[in-house]
Enzyme design. Structure first.
Site, PDB file in Angstrom:
ATOM      1  N   SER A  87     -11.878  49.890   4.698  1.00 51.84           N
ATOM      2  CA  SER A  87     -11.628  49.394   3.346  1.00 51.84           C
ATOM      3  C   SER A  87     -10.312  48.606   3.301  1.00 51.84           C
ATOM      4  CB  SER A  87     -11.658  50.554   2.351  1.00 51.84           C
ATOM      5  OG  SER A  87     -11.736  50.103   1.032  1.00 51.84           O
TER       6      SER A  87
ATOM      7  N   HIS B  24     -17.434  47.591   1.598  1.00 51.35           N
ATOM      8  CA  HIS B  24     -18.323  48.385   0.726  1.00 51.35           C
ATOM      9  C   HIS B  24     -19.388  47.481   0.084  1.00 51.35           C
ATOM     10  CE1 HIS B  24     -15.402  51.459   1.409  1.00 51.35           C
ATOM     11  NE2 HIS B  24     -14.467  50.864   0.691  1.00 51.35           N
TER      12      HIS B  24
END
Length: 242
Positions: free
Chosen positions: A134, A170
């Protein structure tokens, strides 16, 4: 023994839910460690939790991960002060640097303040493998999409830019990610780049993307660029299943 070329594995994964510990090493992290080419000793893996506010629970959980995997775990923290005298020297001692998720905007601001970006660049160029999830994927790129500023995603454009691409993380699990990433590339806010579903990662040697990998069934990776008509064009990548 450093990797034989500057190496970044940028992911939306790398850790899995543990059976006896909070996390366990996932195949993407195993790949990053393999790329470091360590033999005859435990790989040195440094956890960097800046994006999560150097939460001590996450740091301890990563030490548990390393112990279970047979790695020599250590960490770099910036709160309330750096835990090492020389950040560059500390990073150069590592085989792998693993950067946790959270607020990429806060990570970039604090890294600028403490000179961590320059230290990371020196480590990367010396063959220390850089990886993470991330925020720990976005940070190596020019920019991407982030929830650092609130629940509605916004662009971040001041990444370290070791890699001349944008990054989408994501990609399959948060509804705003794909359409915003497309829009930002279409209007020129972000350059062309690579996006990863949860459980997938892209590997760079130097500044060239050389492969896509996944530790979860069905997880994909994609190249997104501005097409001739100005719209974003998404091309799925061939993914190696780990």
């Amino acid at each position: 023994m450093p990797a034989d070329a500057p190496t970044i594995l940028a992911t939306s994964g790398g850790l899995t839910t543990g059976r006896r510990t909070h996390w366990e090493v996932g195949p993407l992290t195993e790949l990053a460690v393999d790329l470091a080419g360590v033999s005859g000793r435990a790989p040195r893996v440094c956890f960097v939790g800046t994006a999560g506010g150097d939460n001590p629970e996450y740091t301890k959980a990563f030490y548990d991960v390393c112990q279970a995997a047979g790695y020599h775990g250590n960490h770099l923290q910036l709160f309330t002060m750096p835990n090492v005298d020389d950040i560059t020297a500390h990073l150069l001692e590592q085989d792998v640097v693993w950067v946790f998720g959270g607020s990429v905007a806060n990570l970039l601001a604090l890294w600028e303040l403490h000179g961590v970006g320059d230290a990371m660049r020196e480590a990367w160029q010396a063959g220390v493998v850089l990886t993470g999830v991330s925020a720990g994927s976005l940070c190596w790129h020019v920019g991407g999409t982030t929830d650092s500023f609130g629940p509605d995603l916004e662009p971040v454009t001041n990444g370290l830019a070791f890699l001349p691409f944008s990054n989408g993380v994501h990609y399959d699990s948060e509804d705003q990610r794909r359409p915003l990433y497309h829009r930002l590339i279409a209007d020129g806010t972000l350059p062309a780049g690579y996006a990863t579903d949860d459980g997938a990662g892209v590997l760079y040697r130097g500044t060239e993307m050389v492969g896509a990998y996944a530790e979860e069934d069905g997880a994909g990776a994609y190249f997104v660029e501005q097409g001739p008509d100005g719209a974003a064009v998404e091309t799925p990548l061939d993914v190696t299943r780990l």
